[in-house]
Design an enzyme around this catalytic site. Structure first.
Site, PDB file in Angstrom:
ATOM      1  N   ARG A 223       0.823  -1.219   0.000  1.00  0.00           N
ATOM      2  CA  ARG A 223       0.000   0.000   0.000  1.00  0.00           C
ATOM      3  C   ARG A 223       0.853   1.263   0.000  1.00  0.00           C
ATOM      4  NH1 ARG A 223      -4.075  -1.708   4.673  1.00  0.00           N
ATOM      5  NH2 ARG A 223      -2.290  -3.002   5.232  1.00  0.00           N
TER       6      ARG A 223
ATOM      7  N   LYS B  61     -16.802   7.432  -1.527  1.00  0.00           N
ATOM      8  CA  LYS B  61     -16.718   8.026  -0.185  1.00  0.00           C
ATOM      9  C   LYS B  61     -16.068   9.392  -0.341  1.00  0.00           C
ATOM     10  CE  LYS B  61     -13.602   5.980   2.205  1.00  0.00           C
ATOM     11  NZ  LYS B  61     -12.793   4.993   2.922  1.00  0.00           N
TER      12      LYS B  61
HETATM   13  C1  R5P Z   1      -7.095   0.323  -0.012  1.00  0.00           C
HETATM   14  O1  R5P Z   1      -6.685   0.907  -1.000  1.00  0.00           O
HETATM   15  C2  R5P Z   1      -7.289  -1.158   0.020  1.00  0.00           C
HETATM   16  O2  R5P Z   1      -7.714  -1.661  -1.215  1.00  0.00           O
HETATM   17  C3  R5P Z   1      -8.289  -1.536   1.101  1.00  0.00           C
HETATM   18  O3  R5P Z   1      -9.548  -0.965   0.767  1.00  0.00           O
HETATM   19  C4  R5P Z   1      -7.860  -1.032   2.441  1.00  0.00           C
HETATM   20  O4  R5P Z   1      -6.523  -1.392   2.692  1.00  0.00           O
HETATM   21  C5  R5P Z   1      -8.744  -1.604   3.529  1.00  0.00           C
HETATM   22  O5  R5P Z   1      -8.321  -1.121   4.753  1.00  0.00           O
HETATM   23  P1  R5P Z   1      -9.281  -1.092   6.008  1.00  0.00           P
HETATM   24  O6  R5P Z   1      -9.873  -2.468   6.139  1.00  0.00           O
HETATM   25  O7  R5P Z   1      -8.374  -0.721   7.157  1.00  0.00           O
HETATM   26  O8  R5P Z   1     -10.348  -0.059   5.760  1.00  0.00           O
END
Ligand code: R5P
Length: 311
Positions: free
Chosen positions: A93, A191
């Site tokens: 990420r 969002k």
């Molecule tokens: C973000 O770009 C990823 O694809 C996921 O949506 C994200 O890492 C999810 O993180 P969390 O479960 O902490 O919201």
């Protein structure tokens, strides 16, 4: 060809070995009293085509270091070729400068793996396709989508199904899965914060009323993105919401958050070793990617096509 495993996900490594009808290479990966990692390979690997299975999941730094040291041990033992099989590539990420004076850690980790002596990398659902380009060695990025699509097709009526991306960034991934599901309709949770200081508003792009929604993403970490998206879909009239996520990072209270969410089910794969809380949750189910990885390993060893796995 030989298959070796670090400690991050031994059940997956054993299942890949079972698929390939190979024993795991006899090696020990252990810690000194001060937590230094020590690797010892107890059999000859000279001239072998070696595959090292290790997800860089929690604890990410320890598991990454184990992977690097395994690769170094294999290189110094004169393995002919070393493939780092990294089902979950942690640090993915951090694939761009998120702000001024911040690192691009995904590139640094890619450099470390290559510098340790890996000749190839095999990963599953890299957070962003372009991370393949961070490696200056051949990198195969496998998709869990066919495994998920088969499960969805067996459980959902195609007339009611709607694939949903939980954020704008995941649209390409969701669209690819929808295409596999006979071009199922697609919706997007958008969002956004209208003004600084105001809370985020969830807008649904697409008509989800009366639909059985399937949220698709690569990672569930805290669970915030997914659980909020599930609630927004229910509020917009969806009949039910399930989620198919490749990597169950599930940090902190994520499992409890999922258990108390609007999701009927969360389906993850076994790229990351599940915690006891994950296994105990009756809301979470796991699909295995061992045959997918095993088949890709076989094809790399045979020098045959890996991409045709997804045709
Ligand atoms: C973000 O770009 C990823 O694809 C996921 O949506 C994200 O890492 C999810 O993180 P969390 O479960 O902490 O919201």
């Amino acid at each position: 060809m030989k298959l070796m495993a670090g400690n991050s996900n031994l059940p997956l490594a054993r299942n890949i070995a079972a698929y390939l009808e190979l024993p795991l290479t006899d090696a020990s990966v252990r810690r000194f009293a001060d937590e230094e990692i020590f690797v010892e390979i107890h059999e000859n690997v000279r001239g072998q085509d070696m595959f090292v299975v290790q997800s860089t999941s929690f604890p990410a730094n320890d598991n990454l270091m184990e992977l690097l040291i395994c690769i170094d041990a294999l290189r110094r033992a004169s393995a002919r070729r070393i493939t780092a099989v990294v089902p979950y590539f942690g640090y993915a990420r951090q694939d761009r400068k998120a702000g001024s004076r911040t690192p691009i850690s995904a590139k640094l980790v890619a450099n470390l793996i290559a510098e340790a002596g890996a000749d190839r990398v095999l990963a599953v659902d890299l957070h962003a396709g372009q991370i393949q380009g961070f490696f200056d060695i051949p990198t195969d990025n496998l998709y869990a989508a066919p495994t998920m699509a088969a499960d969805i097709q067996a459980r959902f009526d195609s007339q009611e199904l709607m694939v949903v991306s939980p954020d704008v960034g995941g649209v390409v991934r969701a669209r690819a899965l929808a295409k596999r599901l006979d071009n199922a309709p697609l919706a997007i949770v958008d969002k956004r914060r209208e003004k600084p200081g105001e809370s985020e508003v969830m807008n649904i792009i697409g008509e989800v009323e009366g639909r059985r929604c399937v949220l698709v993403d690569d990672i569930i970490d805290s669970g915030g993105t997914l659980c909020n998206a599930a609630q927004a879909l229910i509020d917009a009239g969806a009949k039910s919401v399930a989620a198919y996520i490749t990597h169950g990072v599930l940090s902190g209270g994520a499992v409890a958050r999922v258990d108390n969410s609007a999701l009927t089910e969360l389906v993850i794969t076994d790229t990351i070793l599940p915690t006891d809380a994950t296994l105990d949750s009756d809301r979470i189910r796991m699909l295995t990617v061992a045959p997918l990885i095993g088949e890709a390993v076989r094809r790399i060893a045979d020098e045959s096509s890996v991409s045709s796995l997804f045709d």
